[in-house]
Design a protein around this motif. Structure first.
Motif, PDB file in Angstrom:
ATOM      1  N   ILE A  76       0.869   3.573  -2.985  1.00 32.37           N
ATOM      2  CA  ILE A  76      -0.413   4.228  -3.228  1.00 32.37           C
ATOM      3  C   ILE A  76      -0.595   5.437  -2.327  1.00 32.37           C
ATOM      4  N   VAL A  77      -0.196   5.303  -1.062  1.00 36.66           N
ATOM      5  CA  VAL A  77      -0.499   6.396  -0.133  1.00 36.66           C
ATOM      6  C   VAL A  77       0.600   7.440  -0.002  1.00 36.66           C
ATOM      7  N   ILE A  78       1.862   7.068  -0.220  1.00 32.52           N
ATOM      8  CA  ILE A  78       2.885   8.080   0.049  1.00 32.52           C
ATOM      9  C   ILE A  78       2.899   9.118  -1.057  1.00 32.52           C
ATOM     10  N   PRO A  79       3.353  10.346  -0.723  1.00 34.50           N
ATOM     11  CA  PRO A  79       3.414  11.378  -1.756  1.00 34.50           C
ATOM     12  C   PRO A  79       4.305  10.898  -2.896  1.00 34.50           C
ATOM     13  N   MET A 137      -7.900  -0.612   3.217  1.00 34.68           N
ATOM     14  CA  MET A 137      -6.752  -0.171   2.429  1.00 34.68           C
ATOM     15  C   MET A 137      -7.005  -0.372   0.928  1.00 34.68           C
ATOM     16  N   ASP A 138      -7.746  -1.435   0.607  1.00 33.42           N
ATOM     17  CA  ASP A 138      -7.976  -1.733  -0.807  1.00 33.42           C
ATOM     18  C   ASP A 138      -8.817  -0.669  -1.511  1.00 33.42           C
ATOM     19  N   LEU A 186      -5.831   0.974 -15.532  1.00 36.48           N
ATOM     20  CA  LEU A 186      -5.463   1.922 -14.485  1.00 36.48           C
ATOM     21  C   LEU A 186      -3.956   2.181 -14.532  1.00 36.48           C
ATOM     22  N   ILE A 236      -4.566  -4.789  -6.424  1.00 36.53           N
ATOM     23  CA  ILE A 236      -5.855  -4.512  -5.783  1.00 36.53           C
ATOM     24  C   ILE A 236      -6.999  -4.837  -6.728  1.00 36.53           C
ATOM     25  N   THR A 293       1.816  11.235   6.530  1.00 39.24           N
ATOM     26  CA  THR A 293       1.013  10.287   5.758  1.00 39.24           C
ATOM     27  C   THR A 293       0.550   9.132   6.636  1.00 39.24           C
ATOM     28  N   TYR A 327      -1.698  -1.160  -7.816  1.00 42.72           N
ATOM     29  CA  TYR A 327      -3.021  -0.917  -8.375  1.00 42.72           C
ATOM     30  C   TYR A 327      -3.535  -2.156  -9.098  1.00 42.72           C
ATOM     31  N   ILE A 335      -2.544  14.508   0.827  1.00 44.52           N
ATOM     32  CA  ILE A 335      -1.150  14.077   0.651  1.00 44.52           C
ATOM     33  C   ILE A 335      -0.559  14.491  -0.708  1.00 44.52           C
ATOM     34  N   TYR A 391       0.819  -1.215   0.000  1.00 46.48           N
ATOM     35  CA  TYR A 391       0.000   0.000   0.000  1.00 46.48           C
ATOM     36  C   TYR A 391       0.851   1.262   0.000  1.00 46.48           C
ATOM     37  N   LYS A 438      -7.265  -8.572  -7.140  1.00 53.60           N
ATOM     38  CA  LYS A 438      -7.685  -9.165  -5.871  1.00 53.60           C
ATOM     39  C   LYS A 438      -9.194  -9.081  -5.702  1.00 53.60           C
ATOM     40  N   LEU A 467      -8.363   2.460  -1.304  1.00 55.15           N
ATOM     41  CA  LEU A 467      -7.594   3.682  -1.546  1.00 55.15           C
ATOM     42  C   LEU A 467      -7.124   3.762  -2.993  1.00 55.15           C
ATOM     43  N   GLY A 468      -7.108   4.964  -3.493  1.00 52.09           N
ATOM     44  CA  GLY A 468      -6.447   5.202  -4.777  1.00 52.09           C
ATOM     45  C   GLY A 468      -7.116   4.592  -5.980  1.00 52.09           C
ATOM     46  N   GLY A 469      -8.355   4.161  -5.833  1.00 53.01           N
ATOM     47  CA  GLY A 469      -9.023   3.569  -6.993  1.00 53.01           C
ATOM     48  C   GLY A 469      -9.737   4.632  -7.804  1.00 53.01           C
ATOM     49  N   LEU A 470      -9.329   4.786  -9.035  1.00 50.83           N
ATOM     50  CA  LEU A 470     -10.031   5.745  -9.893  1.00 50.83           C
ATOM     51  C   LEU A 470     -11.186   5.043 -10.586  1.00 50.83           C
ATOM     52  N   VAL A 527      -3.208   7.850   7.475  1.00 53.07           N
ATOM     53  CA  VAL A 527      -3.649   6.487   7.182  1.00 53.07           C
ATOM     54  C   VAL A 527      -4.245   5.853   8.434  1.00 53.07           C
TER      55      VAL A 527
END
Lengths: 262, 282, 359, 340
Positions: free
Chosen positions: A104-107, B276-277, A191, A145, B262, A142, B214, A101, A148, B279-282, B266
């Motif tokens: 995905i989350v870090i800048p 968590m899954d 994606l 996920i 960050t 990506y 972020i 993850y 999955k 996150l970040g899904g467009l 979270v």
């Protein structure tokens, strides 16, 4: 009633906000004036200029290579990994699941500079290779996920059935699981491809000589002045994206219709 | 055979996590404790100097500026996204899916090009000012870019879908009967919103906050293009440390600080019940 | 004629961590029979099945199939096949490809495969369905594909894991018959897992009743129904009125049992000890309504409510005992009691099954 | 379908790798410095493929050179003080001028300067000075020095270079110090001066400050002379002012990176750029200060008559150059962060 009008107006305004800059670029890509302020006359000149700009075409080629190769690699690795993480227990799995993850989350900038540092440490040439590697790095999670989410919906007995019928672990994955993951794989790949196509920050740090990508090129074009060929370029990219999107949605519509008939 | 497959198949992901995620971050962490020499490299001497430097007023100011911009951007995104998602959610399923596709569509085109579109619009003699002047709504052109306003417009524009999408997905999951029940019990619209909708969408909301706040700190190109290089954000500061000032250890220390922020966000997101899954899904 | 043992389990146990799911399991299954594992959900019956198929490793003990020790042999190499609860048909493959899957894995020749699949389709009555995809089939058809897919590999034993649970009631009964016919035709050994006792009774040659990972009783359906060896068996198989009491005394070949401190039941003596606990089981259809005055085993009862299912009346009756009685009556017998407030039930010696102890 | 994708990828890979062949030159140069057509002509003439990347400050150049693996770049264009620094850090290859036929075209006065006394490592490419450009359509106030820019009337109306050495140097000069001053109190004063000026600054931009003038975004710009010259070309009402202060001169130089794998090609490219006609094309597209004698003879009037292009010699003579200030650079870094 009045409420409804207000609500629709709000929705419209949000879309107006979202589409305004794109609309402007498309309209002014046909404008004879260089200054973009008033529409003086219709022209295709900027498109001609665009196709004579060799470094821009070079950047486009690089972008396509980087995006296609990194998408292909991250889709393969991501799909296999999603299955492995779903199916097996092995040493370090818990850590891996957490680490996934992070990109995905870090800048993005932190990912960019940390990759840059590691390439320098490993004495890797900055160029297409490092660029592709970096794009793979941020795309894989990506894809995982996305795959999955399909995997967890599969009937777990299917795998047992295959084994029971004499399939080994590889055949189970290849002949039974993989074909059923296709929707997840496609959306994961799409994606990854769009992310890679549009990446500025990470590419900024990890590109090298001869590996200028389209976003980086556009960045320097924008910084060095008003160039209506940028408008032309964006129009082409927009039309291209629209075209692909329409293709995909038509295919989806057909599928939905087909399923509805059954 | 089966064991071999398992071993082989788990290799790529292990290598990936090790080499492209863990190693770079550990290395950055390591770097942040090294002493930088003037102009260039670093010596392998342990020091906390880079972290102490973060508390220099000058750099604290950069943190404050970045968080301020990120905060304002996030708030604006929330203010736009909630009503937008609620109103869209009232439409028929078909219209909803069309509208959401339309939200995603612009973001499949190049983000820099879209930012450039805003430059064309917001310039002193750009489209917005020209129109307003021609209709005599204003007498003097407005300063719409090369200031904080420009940066915030650019950030909101670029990051808005990252708020709309998770929020919409959690709003569309609310059982409409809850709202009907609340209405039946005499709740006002405001009460329904704050007592029912917000609590039920809190994980979507924090998902959005995470995905807006972020990146906002790190998108140096937006502050470069729309801010006129006047406002230094953390992204610019890190970029400068790595690409111009060449003080990698200090850049690494700022990055670690950013990672801490960050991590905190979270944690909050996880506490709010987020997956968590998602996150970040467009 | 002594049949050949095809599957043998020797002290098989299975545990997940500290939880023992299957305890010291011993079983011999003979060639050509249908053995059913029956028990409430979570009793470990599916786990035993999965250990036989090789999908689950044993924790200890040995499994033999056709005399061969299966230790270390994986599912793909065992000559057994399974029909899964959800059929687990491969959704991306056609009926043909689903059925051919096992043969393809064995790398059989294409011509052979074609021939065999055709035979199988005929066997399960699905000719012409080759190109359909699983989601285009009805539940019953899917079931038949699953059967064909397993049988085409000529397994020595067919394992069936609740194969009918996804079907509606009517289809269930029909498939039960089809399965039995198929088994008789092919002579393949079936090991069948179910939690539905009526399914077990109607299908099986032998039923293995399980609870909490242990065998409760292994017997033919008749034995199990008529002579349950435990209270659990009596209760789980069919309906039963169950009374627990204590032997007060034995004399003249008769034993006196006191139930709920109020009612005495006289049993034929079977070497009972004074003070011993016994459980008495009487099936509802064996409850006799009587007008004749007997000297013993007569209970005054009062109707509480009843239901009618077309052939019989099921009557619930109140008495001095704590538990209500359940009776299954013919129309004539029901007519006799319908208007009486108090009537009598007689417990005949032959209708009572006595289980020593109160477990 | 699968096959088509594979084929496409293969095709891309092949074409991608083809640019990795032997005959290349990796050039790292300032953005907007050499026109595309000049490079194309060189490629056609020699068959050498030029991989051209850009940077927008000397510091970025240094960072790129030191972080990339040796051999990544061949030819670079560092400014004066950066040449000195790079020599000190052993980043440059010695130059063999005997391989350059056209080296004699260079003007004497730009050779043998302090940063590389014997031109062992570098040769001058172009020079540039800082000028003030004012749009006289909108601004009537007299402007002659940096201090005049502090006028409150110019609020939000100035564009400055996004270059800490030049901008801080400007403040130093305005206060009467050397542009390379590192005295702490002097720098404090420079900071205060800059904070006052910042109220008038609309943007810091090194890449294309002329755009701000051309689009009327601002009316005053402090920029490199070529940028100002281009602005003047599109708006004749722009006045070019040489600041009263000493001003800054910057000399950009050819230099070959240590460990370069394509030195031969680098020399070919340098020699090509030293040709009179080639330099003429460059300088007419980007009107910097010419350092080539032979080019001087054939320059068009459009260059010669542009006050931002053809800078008087006495102005150049009094200009200061940015010097390497060693570890004191951290003071500049901090000051820069402070005003931003």
């Amino acid at each position: 009633m009045q409420h409804k009008i207000l609500k629709n107006l709000f929705i419209f305004l949000v879309f107006f906000f979202l589409y305004l800059p794109i609309l402007v670029l498309v309209v002014f890509s046909f404008n004879t004036s260089r200054m973009n302020i008033v529409f003086e006359g219709f022209t295709f000149d900027w498109y001609k200029v665009l196709f004579e700009n060799r470094s821009l075409l070079e950047a486009f080629k690089n972008t396509m290579i980087v995006s296609l190769v990194s998408t292909l690699c991250s889709t393969i690795v991501g799909t296999l990994s999603a299955y492995v993480l779903h199916r097996y227990n092995f040493f370090g799995k818990k850590l891996i699941v957490k680490l996934l993850y992070i990109p995905i989350v870090i800048p993005e900038i932190v990912l960019g500079i940390s990759l840059l540092s590691i390439y320098t440490l490993m004495k890797l040439d900055l160029g297409m290779f490092t660029l592709i590697l970096s794009h793979i790095a941020f795309s894989i999670p990506y894809v995982i996920i996305s795959v999955k989410s399909v995997l967890t919906q599969l009937n777990p007995q299917m795998e047992d059935a295959a084994k029971d019928l004499g399939a080994n672990a590889f055949h189970v994955f290849w002949n039974v699981i993989l074909p059923n993951l296709v929707p997840g794989i496609i959306s994961g790949a799409m994606l990854a491809f769009t992310l890679s196509l549009d990446d500025v920050v990470i590419s900024y740090f990890t590109a090298g000589p001869g590996s200028n990508t389209l976003p980086l090129k556009i960045y320097s074009m924008i910084k060095t002045g008003i160039t209506p060929d940028v408008n032309a370029l964006s129009t082409i990219i927009l039309v291209f994206t629209l075209f692909i999107l329409i293709l995909v949605s038509i295919k989806q519509m057909r599928k939905i219709k087909k399923e509805a008939r059954v | 055979m089966n064991r071999i497959f398992k071993r082989l198949a788990s290799l790529p992901i292990s290598f990936y996590c090790l080499l492209l995620i863990l190693l770079p971050l550990v290395y950055i962490f390591f770097l942040s404790f090294l002493k930088s020499d003037s102009y260039g490299g670093f010596t392998y001497v342990f020091t906390l100097q880079n972290y102490l430097k973060l508390f220099d007023v000058v750099y604290l100011k950069v943190f404050a500026q970045s968080f301020f911009i990120a905060f304002i951007t996030t708030v604006i995104c929330i203010l736009i996204s909630y009503p937008f998602c609620l109103f869209v959610n009232e439409k028929s399923k078909m219209v909803q899916s069309i509208l959401m596709t339309l939200v995603i569509l612009p973001f499949l085109t190049n983000s820099l090009i879209r930012t450039y579109g805003w430059m064309v619009l917001l310039r002193k003699e750009g489209i917005i000012n020209t129109i307003l002047l021609n209709f005599h709504i204003i007498k003097e052109p407005l300063s719409l870019m090369y200031n904080n306003l420009g940066i915030i417009i650019g950030m909101v524009y670029t990051l808005l879908p990252f708020m709309i999408l998770p929020l919409y997905s959690s709003i569309s999951k609310i059982d409409p009967r809850y709202i009907e029940a609340a209405k039946d019990l005499g709740a006002s619209k405001l009460t329904i919103f704050f007592k029912i909708i917000v609590p039920l969408t809190v994980s979507g909301l924090f998902n959005g906050v995470l995905m807006v706040f972020i990146p906002c700190i790190g998108y140096f190109f937006i502050s470069d293009l729309l801010g006129g290089g006047k406002l230094m954000l953390l992204g610019n500061l890190i970029k400068n440390q790595f690409l111009t000032a060449r003080d990698w250890p200090f850049g690494a220390a700022i990055s670690i600080a950013l990672l801490l922020v960050t991590y905190l966000l979270v944690r909050i997101y996880r506490k709010s019940g987020g997956e968590m899954d998602d996150l970040g899904g467009l | 004629m002594e049949s050949k043992v095809i599957v043998k389990l020797e002290n098989v146990s299975k545990s997940y961590g500290t939880k023992n799911v299957v305890k010291n399991f011993n079983l011999e299954v003979y060639e050509g029979e249908i053995v059913t594992f029956l028990g409430p959900s979570g009793c470990g019956k599916t786990t035993v099945l999965r250990m036989i198929s090789g999908l689950e490793p044993v924790t200890s003990g040995k499994i033999f199939i056709d005399g061969k020790d299966m230790n270390g042999i994986e599912a793909m190499d065992r000559e057994v096949n399974t029909i899964f609860q959800s059929y687990a048909l491969f959704p991306h493959l056609s009926v043909y490809d689903n059925i051919a899957f096992g043969l393809k894995m064995k790398k059989e020749k294409k011509g052979n495969i074609q021939k065999k699949v055709k035979e199988m389709l005929k066997l399960v009555n699905l000719q012409g369905y080759e190109k359909r995809l699983p989601h285009e089939l009805s539940g019953g058809e899917q079931q038949r594909v699953a059967i064909a897919r397993a049988l085409i590999n000529k397994p020595k034993v067919l394992l069936l894991d609740e194969p009918l649970s996804a079907l509606d009631k009517k289809l269930k009964k029909q498939m039960r018959v089809e399965l039995k016919e198929l088994q008789q035709k092919l002579g393949i050994t079936f090991i069948y897992v179910t939690h539905d006792q009526s399914e077990a009774l109607s299908l099986s040659d032998r039923i293995l009743l399980m609870r909490n990972g242990s065998i409760i009783q292994l017997a033919t359906p008749y034995e199990l129904y008529e002579h349950p060896k435990s209270k659990f068996a009596a209760d789980f198989i069919g309906d039963a009125n169950i009374f627990t009491g204590e032997i007060l005394g034995v004399s003249k070949g008769l034993a006196n049992v006191l139930i709920d401190d109020t009612f005495h039941i006289i049993l034929k003596d079977d070497g009972y000890q004074k003070g011993e606990s016994v459980t008495i089981v009487i099936r509802p259809e064996n409850m006799n309504v009587t007008t004749v005055n007997k000297e013993y085993n007569l209970l005054d009862v009062e109707m509480k409510n009843y239901s009618y299912d077309g052939a019989y009346y099921t009557v619930f009756a109140k008495s001095s005992l704590k538990k209500d009685l359940k009776l299954l009556l013919t129309k004539e017998k029901f007519a006799n009691i319908q208007n009486k407030k108090i009537w009598k039930v007689f417990f005949d010696f032959d209708d009572m099954v006595v289980i020593r102890g109160n477990k | 379908m699968k096959k088509i994708v594979c084929l496409l990828l293969l095709l891309f890979l092949v074409t991608g790798c083809s640019s990795n062949n032997e005959n290349v030159l990796n050039v790292l140069n300032w953005s907007s410095y050499i026109p595309d057509e000049v490079i194309r002509a060189f490629e056609e003439e020699t068959g050498i493929i030029v991989n051209y990347s850009t940077y927008s400050s000397n510091e970025e150049l240094l960072a790129k050179i030191s972080s990339a693996k040796t051999g990544t770049y061949d030819l670079i264009f560092p400014s004066d003080y950066m040449v000195e620094l790079m020599i000190k850090r052993d980043l440059l290859e010695k130059m063999d001028t005997s391989l350059l036929e056209n080296v004699s075209n260079l003007k004497e006065e730009y050779l043998g300067l302090e940063f590389d006394v014997n031109n062992e490592y570098s040769l001058p490419f172009l020079a540039t000075t800082i000028v003030i450009a004012v749009n006289r359509d909108h601004v009537t106030d007299p402007i002659s020095s940096y201090n005049d820019l502090l006028n409150e009337k110019f609020k939000n109306n100035i564009v400055l270079l996004d270059d800490q050495r030049i901008v801080i140097g400007m403040a130093n000069q305005a206060l009467g110090y050397s542009m390379n001053d590192v005295n702490a109190t002097h720098l404090d004063n420079a900071r205060d001066w800059l904070l006052t000026l910042k109220k008038n600054v609309k943007a810091f931009d090194s890449d294309s400050p002329k755009t701000f003038l051309i689009t009327n975004e601002v009316d005053i710009g402090v920029m490199w002379n070529a940028e100002a010259a281009l602005a003047l070309q599109s708006n004749p009402n722009i006045e070019i002012i040489y600041p009263l202060e000493n001003g800054a001169l910057s000399l950009d130089n050819y230099a070959i990176v240590k460990g370069s794998k394509n030195t031969e090609n680098a020399y070919k490219f340098i020699d090509y750029l030293l040709r009179a006609d080639v330099m003429k094309t460059i300088i007419e597209e980007y009107p910097y200060i010419n350092v080539n004698m032979e080019t001087e003879k054939i320059l068009d009037s459009s260059y010669l008559e542009n006050p931002a292009a053809n800078i008087p010699e006495e102005i150049i003579a009094k200009n200061e150059m940015v010097e390497n200030i060693g570890s004191d650079i951290s003071k500049y870094d901090r000051l820069w962060a402070e005003i931003k």
